[in-house]
Design a protein around this motif. Structure first.
Motif, PDB file in Angstrom:
ATOM      1  N   PHE A 131       0.835  -1.197   0.000  1.00 51.73           N
ATOM      2  CA  PHE A 131       0.000   0.000   0.000  1.00 51.73           C
ATOM      3  C   PHE A 131       0.873   1.252   0.000  1.00 51.73           C
ATOM      4  CE2 PHE A 131      -4.197  -1.754   1.147  1.00 51.73           C
ATOM      5  CZ  PHE A 131      -3.854  -3.014   1.586  1.00 51.73           C
ATOM      6  N   TYR A 152       0.233   5.275   1.132  1.00 54.78           N
ATOM      7  CA  TYR A 152      -0.672   6.219   1.771  1.00 54.78           C
ATOM      8  C   TYR A 152      -0.020   7.599   1.761  1.00 54.78           C
ATOM      9  CZ  TYR A 152      -3.799   2.667   3.762  1.00 54.78           C
ATOM     10  OH  TYR A 152      -4.711   1.660   3.932  1.00 54.78           O
ATOM     11  N   ALA A 154      -4.568  12.069   9.541  1.00 51.37           N
ATOM     12  CA  ALA A 154      -4.442  10.624   9.372  1.00 51.37           C
ATOM     13  C   ALA A 154      -4.070  10.298   7.924  1.00 51.37           C
ATOM     14  CB  ALA A 154      -5.760   9.947   9.746  1.00 51.37           C
ATOM     15  N   TYR A 164      -2.870   0.320  -4.060  1.00 48.67           N
ATOM     16  CA  TYR A 164      -2.653  -1.041  -3.562  1.00 48.67           C
ATOM     17  C   TYR A 164      -2.152  -1.878  -4.733  1.00 48.67           C
ATOM     18  CZ  TYR A 164      -3.908  -5.790  -2.018  1.00 48.67           C
ATOM     19  OH  TYR A 164      -3.893  -7.128  -1.679  1.00 48.67           O
ATOM     20  N   LEU A 221       3.791   5.376  11.671  1.00 44.12           N
ATOM     21  CA  LEU A 221       2.752   4.766  12.488  1.00 44.12           C
ATOM     22  C   LEU A 221       3.294   3.546  13.220  1.00 44.12           C
ATOM     23  CD1 LEU A 221      -0.125   4.789   9.872  1.00 44.12           C
ATOM     24  CD2 LEU A 221       0.127   6.323  11.794  1.00 44.12           C
ATOM     25  N   LEU A 230       1.837   0.302  15.190  1.00 42.47           N
ATOM     26  CA  LEU A 230       0.659  -0.472  15.545  1.00 42.47           C
ATOM     27  C   LEU A 230       0.709  -0.821  17.027  1.00 42.47           C
ATOM     28  CD1 LEU A 230      -1.920  -1.986  14.613  1.00 42.47           C
ATOM     29  CD2 LEU A 230      -0.454  -3.976  14.213  1.00 42.47           C
ATOM     30  N   THR A 261      -4.504  -4.899  17.625  1.00 40.84           N
ATOM     31  CA  THR A 261      -5.547  -5.261  16.673  1.00 40.84           C
ATOM     32  C   THR A 261      -6.782  -5.653  17.467  1.00 40.84           C
ATOM     33  OG1 THR A 261      -3.909  -6.064  15.103  1.00 40.84           O
ATOM     34  CG2 THR A 261      -6.176  -6.811  14.792  1.00 40.84           C
ATOM     35  N   ILE A 269      -4.345   7.011  16.207  1.00 37.88           N
ATOM     36  CA  ILE A 269      -5.136   6.851  14.992  1.00 37.88           C
ATOM     37  C   ILE A 269      -5.726   5.435  14.959  1.00 37.88           C
ATOM     38  CG2 ILE A 269      -5.159   7.028  12.468  1.00 37.88           C
ATOM     39  CD1 ILE A 269      -2.491   8.509  12.655  1.00 37.88           C
ATOM     40  N   ARG A 321     -11.109  -2.240   8.876  1.00 35.97           N
ATOM     41  CA  ARG A 321     -11.105  -3.020   7.647  1.00 35.97           C
ATOM     42  C   ARG A 321     -12.536  -3.426   7.347  1.00 35.97           C
ATOM     43  NH1 ARG A 321      -7.263  -7.927   8.113  1.00 35.97           N
ATOM     44  NH2 ARG A 321      -5.655  -6.361   7.855  1.00 35.97           N
ATOM     45  N   ASP A 379     -10.729  -9.093  -1.133  1.00 36.83           N
ATOM     46  CA  ASP A 379      -9.316  -9.364  -0.946  1.00 36.83           C
ATOM     47  C   ASP A 379      -8.440  -8.125  -0.852  1.00 36.83           C
ATOM     48  OD1 ASP A 379      -9.610 -12.190  -3.187  1.00 36.83           O
ATOM     49  OD2 ASP A 379      -9.870 -12.052  -1.015  1.00 36.83           O
ATOM     50  N   THR A 380      -9.010  -6.930  -0.865  1.00 36.83           N
ATOM     51  CA  THR A 380      -8.141  -5.766  -0.887  1.00 36.83           C
ATOM     52  C   THR A 380      -7.507  -5.500   0.472  1.00 36.83           C
ATOM     53  OG1 THR A 380      -9.925  -4.238  -0.327  1.00 36.83           O
ATOM     54  CG2 THR A 380      -9.542  -4.681  -2.667  1.00 36.83           C
ATOM     55  N   TYR A 381      -8.191  -5.850   1.538  1.00 39.20           N
ATOM     56  CA  TYR A 381      -7.672  -5.645   2.894  1.00 39.20           C
ATOM     57  C   TYR A 381      -7.276  -4.204   3.147  1.00 39.20           C
ATOM     58  CZ  TYR A 381      -7.690 -10.684   3.353  1.00 39.20           C
ATOM     59  OH  TYR A 381      -8.081 -11.992   3.408  1.00 39.20           O
ATOM     60  N   GLU A 382      -7.885  -3.272   2.428  1.00 41.17           N
ATOM     61  CA  GLU A 382      -7.570  -1.870   2.653  1.00 41.17           C
ATOM     62  C   GLU A 382      -8.049  -1.454   4.021  1.00 41.17           C
ATOM     63  OE1 GLU A 382      -9.147   0.740  -0.298  1.00 41.17           O
ATOM     64  OE2 GLU A 382      -8.882   2.515   0.937  1.00 41.17           O
ATOM     65  N   GLN A 383      -7.246  -0.640   4.682  1.00 42.58           N
ATOM     66  CA  GLN A 383      -7.620  -0.088   5.970  1.00 42.58           C
ATOM     67  C   GLN A 383      -8.046   1.353   5.777  1.00 42.58           C
ATOM     68  OE1 GLN A 383      -4.772  -0.617   9.140  1.00 42.58           O
ATOM     69  NE2 GLN A 383      -4.271  -2.695   8.493  1.00 42.58           N
ATOM     70  N   PHE A 414      -8.734   4.889   7.574  1.00 43.26           N
ATOM     71  CA  PHE A 414      -8.250   5.532   8.781  1.00 43.26           C
ATOM     72  C   PHE A 414      -9.217   6.596   9.295  1.00 43.26           C
ATOM     73  CE2 PHE A 414      -3.999   3.976   9.535  1.00 43.26           C
ATOM     74  CZ  PHE A 414      -3.710   3.336   8.343  1.00 43.26           C
ATOM     75  N   GLY A 415      -9.291   6.668  10.604  1.00 41.33           N
ATOM     76  CA  GLY A 415      -9.976   7.780  11.233  1.00 41.33           C
ATOM     77  C   GLY A 415      -9.093   9.012  11.191  1.00 41.33           C
ATOM     78  N   PRO A 416      -9.634  10.167  11.576  1.00 43.07           N
ATOM     79  CA  PRO A 416      -8.884  11.422  11.495  1.00 43.07           C
ATOM     80  C   PRO A 416      -7.841  11.591  12.586  1.00 43.07           C
ATOM     81  CG  PRO A 416     -11.063  11.826  12.364  1.00 43.07           C
ATOM     82  CD  PRO A 416     -11.036  10.392  11.964  1.00 43.07           C
ATOM     83  N   GLY A 417      -7.832  10.691  13.563  1.00 44.59           N
ATOM     84  CA  GLY A 417      -6.829  10.770  14.612  1.00 44.59           C
ATOM     85  C   GLY A 417      -7.299  11.564  15.822  1.00 44.59           C
TER      86      GLY A 417
END
Lengths: 109, 118
Positions: free
Chosen positions: A33, A35, A42, A48, B44, B46, B49, B93, B97, B103-107, B109-112
């Motif tokens: 990815f 970003y 954020a 992708y 970032l 992590l 999860t 942040i 998902r 299958d993209t598994y894109e995340q 995001f919130g604005p933080g």
């Protein structure tokens, strides 16, 4: 260990083209990815790639070579608003995102 | 579509108090949400999860008793920073998902949330 490398900072001129490289070593690969993150905000999704080749989306394109563990993000017709950090992230075999440290892109008039 | 909100967007609290941060997926269901922390000029990191209906999985070095995560529904996860200290000051942040995204598994995001502990 898992590792994502990208340049810390790059400078480019408005209207020009810039390529931001990303190399990775991860346990498994389920996609890469890119970003964009403006200061204090954020990240927002750019692209992708899971198969080798070039994906084009407007002024932005992303390339992947899985055999080389390499990707790049290409930004064309740079605008001042493109000044931001660009984060490369690889999804590993556990579908976890491994993040690079980000490349700060500075656009000059 | 695929909007994630966070509340509050910024908070200042005194050392020793607790702060709760909410993360909501507004137009999709998220079985998995992620909590990140970002210090200035760093990438970032992590923290954990969060899976709906089960305990969160914490990354190495993250104290689960200090950073309490609850994911009680498909659209809401909360992070509570307990007994906050100045070194907990950071940009938090969340991301989610979309379980129907294939299958993209894109995340997304919130604005933080910017937390400052005085």
């Amino acid at each position: 260990g898992q590792n994502i490398d990208q340049p810390t900072e790059m400078t480019a001129t408005e209207g020009a083209i810039v390529q931001i490289n990303c190399t990775y070593q991860t346990s498994g690969f389920n996609g890469l990815f890119w970003y964009q993150q403006h200061a204090g905000e954020a990240p927002t999704f750019l692209s992708y790639n899971v198969l080798d080749g070039l994906e084009e989306k407007g002024r932005f394109s992303s390339f992947l070579s899985r055999s080389k563990g390499y990707s790049y993000l290409l930004l064309k017709e740079l605008q001042m608003k493109d000044s931001a950090s660009y984060l490369c992230a690889v999804m590993d075999s556990n579908y976890q995102l491994i993040w690079g440290a980000g490349t700060k892109l500075i656009i000059k008039p | 579509g695929a909007v994630v909100s966070q509340h509050p967007s910024w908070v200042i609290c005194k050392s020793g108090t607790s702060v709760k941060i909410e993360c909501r997926s507004l137009d999709f269901q998220a079985t998995t949400m992620f909590w990140y922390r970002q210090f200035p000029k760093q990438s970032l990191m992590l923290m954990a999860t969060s899976n709906e209906g089960s305990k969160a999985t914490y990354e190495q070095g993250v104290e689960k008793d200090k950073f309490l995560i609850n994911h009680a529904s498909l659209t809401l996860s909360t992070l509570t920073v307990t007994s906050a200290h100045p070194e907990d000051s950071s940009f938090y942040i969340c991301s989610a998902r979309d379980q129907l995204a294939g299958d993209t598994y894109e995340q997304y995001f919130g604005p933080g949330t910017r937390l400052t502990v005085t």
